[in-house]
Design a protein around this motif. Structure first.
Motif, short mmCIF file in Angstrom:
data_model
loop_
_atom_site.label_atom_id
_atom_site.label_comp_id
_atom_site.label_asym_id
_atom_site.label_seq_id
_atom_site.Cartn_x
_atom_site.Cartn_y
_atom_site.Cartn_z
N UNK A 1 40.31 75.01 31.95
CA UNK A 1 39.15 74.11 31.91
C UNK A 1 39.28 72.85 32.75
N UNK A 2 40.50 72.47 33.09
CA UNK A 2 40.68 71.22 33.84
C UNK A 2 41.28 71.48 35.22
N UNK A 3 42.47 72.12 35.25
CA UNK A 3 43.13 72.31 36.55
C UNK A 3 42.35 73.27 37.43
N UNK A 4 41.98 74.45 36.89
CA UNK A 4 41.24 75.42 37.70
C UNK A 4 39.88 74.86 38.12
N UNK A 5 39.25 74.10 37.22
CA UNK A 5 37.98 73.46 37.57
C UNK A 5 38.16 72.46 38.69
N UNK B 1 34.61 73.78 46.59
CA UNK B 1 33.16 73.74 46.80
C UNK B 1 32.70 72.47 47.51
N UNK B 2 33.65 71.63 47.90
CA UNK B 2 33.31 70.42 48.62
C UNK B 2 32.89 69.26 47.74
N UNK B 3 33.19 69.34 46.45
CA UNK B 3 32.84 68.27 45.52
C UNK B 3 34.09 67.48 45.13
N UNK B 4 33.86 66.29 44.59
CA UNK B 4 34.96 65.41 44.17
C UNK B 4 34.93 65.31 42.65
N UNK B 5 35.76 66.08 41.96
CA UNK B 5 35.70 66.12 40.49
C UNK B 5 36.46 64.97 39.85
N UNK C 1 31.74 55.42 38.73
CA UNK C 1 33.20 55.50 38.65
C UNK C 1 33.64 54.76 37.39
N UNK C 2 34.87 55.07 36.96
CA UNK C 2 35.35 54.49 35.70
C UNK C 2 35.38 52.97 35.72
N UNK C 3 35.68 52.38 36.87
CA UNK C 3 35.84 50.94 36.93
C UNK C 3 34.89 50.27 37.92
N UNK C 4 33.82 50.96 38.27
CA UNK C 4 32.82 50.35 39.15
C UNK C 4 31.81 49.56 38.34
N UNK C 5 31.08 48.70 39.01
CA UNK C 5 30.06 47.90 38.34
C UNK C 5 28.81 48.75 38.10
N UNK C 6 28.18 48.61 36.94
CA UNK C 6 26.92 49.32 36.71
C UNK C 6 25.81 48.74 37.58
N UNK C 7 24.89 49.61 38.00
CA UNK C 7 23.81 49.20 38.90
C UNK C 7 22.47 49.50 38.22
N UNK D 1 29.88 60.91 45.95
CA UNK D 1 30.15 62.29 46.36
C UNK D 1 29.68 63.26 45.30
N UNK D 2 29.11 64.40 45.69
CA UNK D 2 28.82 65.44 44.72
C UNK D 2 30.08 65.81 43.94
N UNK D 3 29.90 66.03 42.64
CA UNK D 3 31.04 66.31 41.78
C UNK D 3 31.42 65.12 40.92
N UNK D 4 31.09 63.91 41.38
CA UNK D 4 31.33 62.73 40.56
C UNK D 4 30.39 62.72 39.36
N UNK D 5 30.74 61.94 38.36
CA UNK D 5 29.92 61.83 37.16
C UNK D 5 29.15 60.51 37.18
N UNK D 6 27.86 60.59 36.93
CA UNK D 6 27.03 59.40 36.78
C UNK D 6 26.79 59.19 35.29
N UNK D 7 27.19 58.04 34.78
CA UNK D 7 26.99 57.71 33.37
C UNK D 7 25.88 56.68 33.28
N UNK D 8 24.91 56.93 32.39
CA UNK D 8 23.75 56.06 32.24
C UNK D 8 23.92 55.16 31.02
#
Length: 365
Positions: free
Chosen positions: A80-84, A91-95, A306-312, A335-342
């Motif tokens: 679930x983590x390493x293979x993903x 696939x060209x994404x940044x997980x 990102x975990x430590x970026x400023x919210x926009x 980058x595609x693959x990153x997580x956006x938290x709202x």
């Protein structure tokens, strides 16, 4: 409550378990063995799942006088983590492997087993808070913004939040947690924080990926499709990267160029000016809500990528095909693959994995 305390071997999880005991809960400690490499030892402050960490967790449990177990989740972690992680790069994404670990391991596999064994909740040392409302539990930022970890918990669902316990969320600073650990006689009081990717303990992500997926030479293109260099494997590049490009053709304006896109199907990398990293829209199909879903399909929020970026500040739209977010000011180097938290204020509303980005700068600009 019967509490299963996830003990990584660090100071945060040890103090969280101690507070659960002090609060009168029936606490059992568990350390997750996520690697079958029996000789794995900690390297400096890298990693969080080594033999040394397991021993530190056991010593903390003994000091607290609670039962302690080591559970082998290495196969599930690999799948679930390493293979993903590998497939996302292919696939060209940044997980973000920490997001997948929280989603699939700590608050899925671990929580599932905990509930099966009759535990009421899983306790962790994450810095985040839970707030009870008439609509159910809400996930909020920690009181210490510098240590806030609500971003990596954005994948949690309402059902998972109902069985989660975060004793450190209201603690004003990490220094106070370390001082408390020392007062309690916990040997991990001054243990360095873990960082980087735990399954790449030497920090050489590029070398690790080359070994796993191989390396094949390809072209580096500018935004117009002209060849400006070559590379030894597209997987080694991430959006926003500047160093290590080895471009043979300088930019017309002489300015540095950055990775704008990775195309694994053609094994090409696209570079361009820093200004082109500005992203005016992001969207993703895979999303979840940390508690009650938004009432309206369109709403104002803050987005954090990102975990430590400023919210926009941003405007979000929810449709059948996923979530689209337009920030008030362009986001940098998404980058595609990153997580956006709202977020709405301090509350974590939900998250989505970014599938598509739209540059705020036209190609001919």
């Amino acid at each position: 409550m019967r509490i299963l305390a996830a003990m990584s071997g660090g100071v945060d999880s040890a103090v969280a378990a101690a507070r659960a005991v002090e609060a009168g809960h029936d606490v059992t400690g568990v350390h997750l063995a996520l690697s079958r490499a029996g000789g794995t030892l900690r390297t400096g402050s890298r990693g969080c799942c080594t033999i040394e960490d397991a021993m530190d967790a056991r010593r903390a449990a003994d000091m607290l006088g609670i039962p302690f177990y080591v559970w082998d989740f290495s196969e599930r972690f690999r799948d679930d983590v390493i293979d993903d992680f590998i497939s996302e790069y292919q696939a060209g994404r940044t997980p973000n492997p920490c997001m997948r670990c929280n989603e699939k391991i700590k608050f899925a596999a671990l929580l599932e087993r905990a509930l099966e064994l009759g535990f009421d909740a899983v306790c962790t040392g994450h810095y985040a808070t839970l707030v009870s409302t008439s609509d159910g539990l809400e996930l909020h930022r920690a009181s210490d913004n510098a240590k806030d970890q609500s971003y990596v918990l954005g994948v949690l669902t309402a059902e998972q939040l109902a069985h989660t316990y975060f004793p450190l969320g209201e603690t004003p600073s990490k220094a106070l947690v370390r001082a408390e650990a020392a007062e309690r006689g916990l040997s991990v009081a001054q243990k360095p924080d873990s960082h980087d990717i735990c399954f790449i303990p030497d920090g050489d992500t590029r070398g690790w990926l080359a070994e796993k997926v191989g390396a094949e030479q390809g072209e580096i293109l500018d935004r117009n499709g002209d060849v400006v260099g070559s590379h030894d494997g597209a997987h080694a590049f991430t959006v926003g990267q500047r160093r290590g490009l080895r471009l043979g053709v300088p930019a017309p304006d002489g300015k540095p160029r950055f990775v704008l896109e990775v195309r694994p199907v053609t094994n090409t990398v696209v570079v361009g000016p820093k200004e082109a990293l500005a992203i005016g829209e992001i969207s993703g199909a895979r999303h979840s809500w940390a508690g009650a879903a938004p009432v309206s399909p369109e709403f104002d929020c803050d987005v954090q990528i990102r975990a430590h970026s400023e919210p926009v500040p941003a405007r979000a739209t929810v449709a059948e095909d996923g979530v689209t977010v337009v920030p008030d000011v362009p986001l940098d180097g998404v980058a595609p693959g990153q997580t956006a938290v709202l977020y709405v204020g301090t509350r974590v509303l939900g998250q989505f994995t970014i599938d598509r980005t739209v540059s705020a700068v036209p190609v001919d600009a």
